[in-house]
Design an enzyme around this catalytic site. Structure first.
Site, short mmCIF file in Angstrom:
data_model
loop_
_atom_site.label_atom_id
_atom_site.label_comp_id
_atom_site.label_asym_id
_atom_site.label_seq_id
_atom_site.Cartn_x
_atom_site.Cartn_y
_atom_site.Cartn_z
NE ARG A 162 58.42 -120.68 20.41
CZ ARG A 162 58.61 -121.78 19.67
NH1 ARG A 162 57.61 -122.34 19.03
NH2 ARG A 162 59.82 -122.31 19.59
CE1 TYR A 181 45.21 -98.30 21.50
CE2 TYR A 181 45.60 -100.47 20.58
CZ TYR A 181 46.04 -99.36 21.28
OH TYR A 181 47.32 -99.32 21.73
CG ASP A 214 39.04 -104.89 20.25
OD1 ASP A 214 38.74 -105.14 21.43
OD2 ASP A 214 40.07 -104.27 19.93
CE LYS A 242 43.50 -101.60 27.23
NZ LYS A 242 43.99 -102.38 26.13
C1 LIG Z 1 39.97 -101.60 22.00
C2 LIG Z 1 41.38 -102.11 22.13
N1 LIG Z 1 41.75 -103.18 21.43
C3 LIG Z 1 42.98 -103.68 21.50
C4 LIG Z 1 43.94 -103.10 22.29
C5 LIG Z 1 45.30 -103.69 22.32
O1 LIG Z 1 45.50 -104.34 23.53
P1 LIG Z 1 46.95 -104.49 24.21
O2 LIG Z 1 47.34 -103.17 24.72
O3 LIG Z 1 46.70 -105.51 25.26
O4 LIG Z 1 47.85 -104.95 23.14
C6 LIG Z 1 43.61 -101.97 23.03
C7 LIG Z 1 44.59 -101.28 23.89
O5 LIG Z 1 45.75 -101.38 23.83
C8 LIG Z 1 42.31 -101.46 22.93
O6 LIG Z 1 41.95 -100.37 23.58
N1 LIG Z 2 52.06 -96.34 23.32
C1 LIG Z 2 51.02 -97.32 23.13
C2 LIG Z 2 49.70 -96.73 23.47
C3 LIG Z 2 48.85 -97.74 24.18
S1 LIG Z 2 47.16 -97.28 24.28
C4 LIG Z 2 46.48 -98.48 25.35
C5 LIG Z 2 45.01 -98.66 25.33
N2 LIG Z 2 44.54 -99.49 24.27
C6 LIG Z 2 44.20 -97.40 25.34
O1 LIG Z 2 43.29 -97.27 24.49
O2 LIG Z 2 44.41 -96.58 26.21
C7 LIG Z 2 51.03 -97.75 21.69
O3 LIG Z 2 51.69 -97.09 20.88
O4 LIG Z 2 50.45 -98.77 21.36
#
Ligand SMILES: Cc1ncc(COP(=O)(O)O)c(C=O)c1O
Ligand SMILES: N[C@@H](CCSC[C@H](N)C(=O)O)C(=O)O
Length: 419
Positions: free
Chosen positions: A44, A96, A169, A194
């Site tokens: 950790r 997001y 981001d 991603k």
């Molecule tokens: C633009 C963006 N930022 C942050 C996140 C968060 O990333 P994670 O799913 O790895 O927690 C996502 C998708 O989940 C995203 O699409």
């Molecule tokens: N159920 C998830 C949804 C994840 S979305 C993942 C990604 N960032 C996208 O834009 O497709 C949640 O509630 O976080």
């Protein structure tokens, strides 16, 4: 970039000269004695495989230090820890869904006030910053899912004048296409789920940080709250990084071809892709990124038609997430952005019929043919004639598609210079 991805800085000394980085799948490390600890004691707090990933991300982004977390959200949550109760955050208004949820539902419980603003509007952003009280400006460019662009360099200057740190981001561009720290940001966040992982097989997130003191504060949070990325996922991320440029360039070239086709399609009302010269943010994007990327979204004007397109494609998987070798398709309002209340989505101009596509590395000819057949079904569903449908004739080869994508970006750059 392509070379640096394959030849990372080495931080672990391996007596056998393994070409692949060693995987230290261990929770604890034998101490030198009861009172002396070696470089590592507990995963950790630190692990050599994670250190390798963090060193590579720092090198790729010109950061003083990088830190790897168990998800993009864990990385962003760590950044939010820089803000104390009573302080203020300014963030974009097309973010997001998970980030919107963090800011709308978690931040208030920590006593943090959040203001959402259209960050494409520099003066509106300046007005939202409260000098002395705003500690953080959170940006996405392009935004998920409407692919809006903000000027990272100009906003960084404005935020710094007000005494706020800037976190970008960078999940959609990743360091291959955009480097926020070089543009003036303090922290660049990338969801490693991603493009870094690239194969839909890990969740992870990285922070690349300018400034040793800031990095130390975030490293403390990573250890204290225990959200560091596990060794095996770090190892998969390290493997993914090697092919990241190759995958992203191929996918971006195909996305540019798909975006052009969609823009000419009679069922499509609007295409959001910053590599299209007509995109409102194309000129700014061309000054700060080197490609349009492989994520795009579009509106058909009918949820019913959009749903048919999404469900009838065969090569595009109906799934959240993006940045995979596999092409993905989604309805953000029902999937990735469903956690944003409907009224807020409507106020932000996020329409229910929006379709988001993450273009993978398949042959673009197959992707176009697949979209074409799904669109024909959608047109039949809403009673539209198939006349005026652009030919699903992709550029003859991936190379040609790549050249066309580069030409489109150069055009946008010329546009930007002229402006
Ligand atoms: C633009 C963006 N930022 C942050 C996140 C968060 O990333 P994670 O799913 O790895 O927690 C996502 C998708 O989940 C995203 O699409
Ligand atoms: N159920 C998830 C949804 C994840 S979305 C993942 C990604 N960032 C996208 O834009 O497709 C949640 O509630 O976080």
């Amino acid at each position: 970039m392509a070379t640096r991805l394959v030849h990372p800085p080495k931080v672990t000394s391996d007596p056998y000269g393994a070409v692949a980085p060693p995987l230290y799948q261990t929770a604890t490390f034998h101490q030198l004695s009861a009172v002396e600890c070696g470089e590592y004691d507990y995963s950790r707090s630190g692990n050599p495989t994670r250190a390798q990933l963090e060193a590579q991300m720092a090198a790729l982004e010109g950061a003083d230090r990088a830190l790897a977390f168990c998800s993009g959200m864990a990385a962003l949550s760590a950044v939010l820890r820089l803000v104390a109760s009573g302080e203020h955050v300014v963030a974009g208004d097309d973010l997001y869904g998970g980030t919107s949820r963090l800011l709308a539902q978690v931040a208030p419980g920590l006593g943090i006030e959040v203001a959402n603003v259209d960050t494409a509007d520099i003066e509106a952003t300046r007005a939202a910053l409260v000098p002395g009280r705003t500690k953080l400006l959170m940006l996405e460019s392009p935004t998920n899912p409407r692919m809006q662009i903000c000027d990272i360099a100009a906003l960084s200057r404005v935020a710094h004048e007000a005494g706020a740190l800037v976190v970008v981001d960078n999940s959609i561009m990743a360091p291959v296409f955009q480097q926020p720290l070089a543009l003036g940001a303090d922290i660049s966040m990338t969801s490693a789920t991603k493009f870094i992982g690239g194969h839909s097989d890990i969740t992870g997130g990285t922070l690349s940080i300018r400034g040793r003191e800031l990095a130390q504060r975030l490293s403390f949070v990573q250890n204290a709250e225990g959200a560091g990325l596990g060794p095996f996922d770090c190892w998969l991320a390290l493997r993914g990084l090697k092919t990241m440029a190759l995958r992203m360039e191929r996918a971006a070239a195909s996305a540019a071809a798909l975006a052009a086709w969609l823009q000419a399609h009679p069922l499509v009302r609007r295409v959001n892709y910053p590599g299209l010269p007509g995109h409102a943010g194309a000129a700014v994007h061309a000054t700060q990124a080197s490609a349009g990327g492989s994520l795009l979204s579009f509106e058909t004007g009918s949820v019913e038609a959009s749903r048919v397109v999404v469900e009838e494609t065969a090569l595009f998987r109906v799934t959240v997430s993006f940045g995979s070798v596999t092409s993905l398709i989604s309805l953000p309002c029902y999937m990735s952005h469903a956690s944003i209340p409907a009224a807020m989505r409507a106020a932000r101009g996020l329409p229910d019929d929006l379709v988001r596509i993450s273009v993978g590395i398949e042959d673009p000819a197959d992707l176009l043919a697949d979209l074409d057949q799904a669109f024909r079904k959608a047109m039949a569903k809403v009673g539209m004639e198939a006349s005026g449908v652009p030919p699903a004739r992709p550029p003859a080869s991936g190379r040609e598609a790549e050249l066309l994508a580069r030409i489109a970006l150069l055009e946008a750059q010329l546009h930007a210079q002229a402006a």
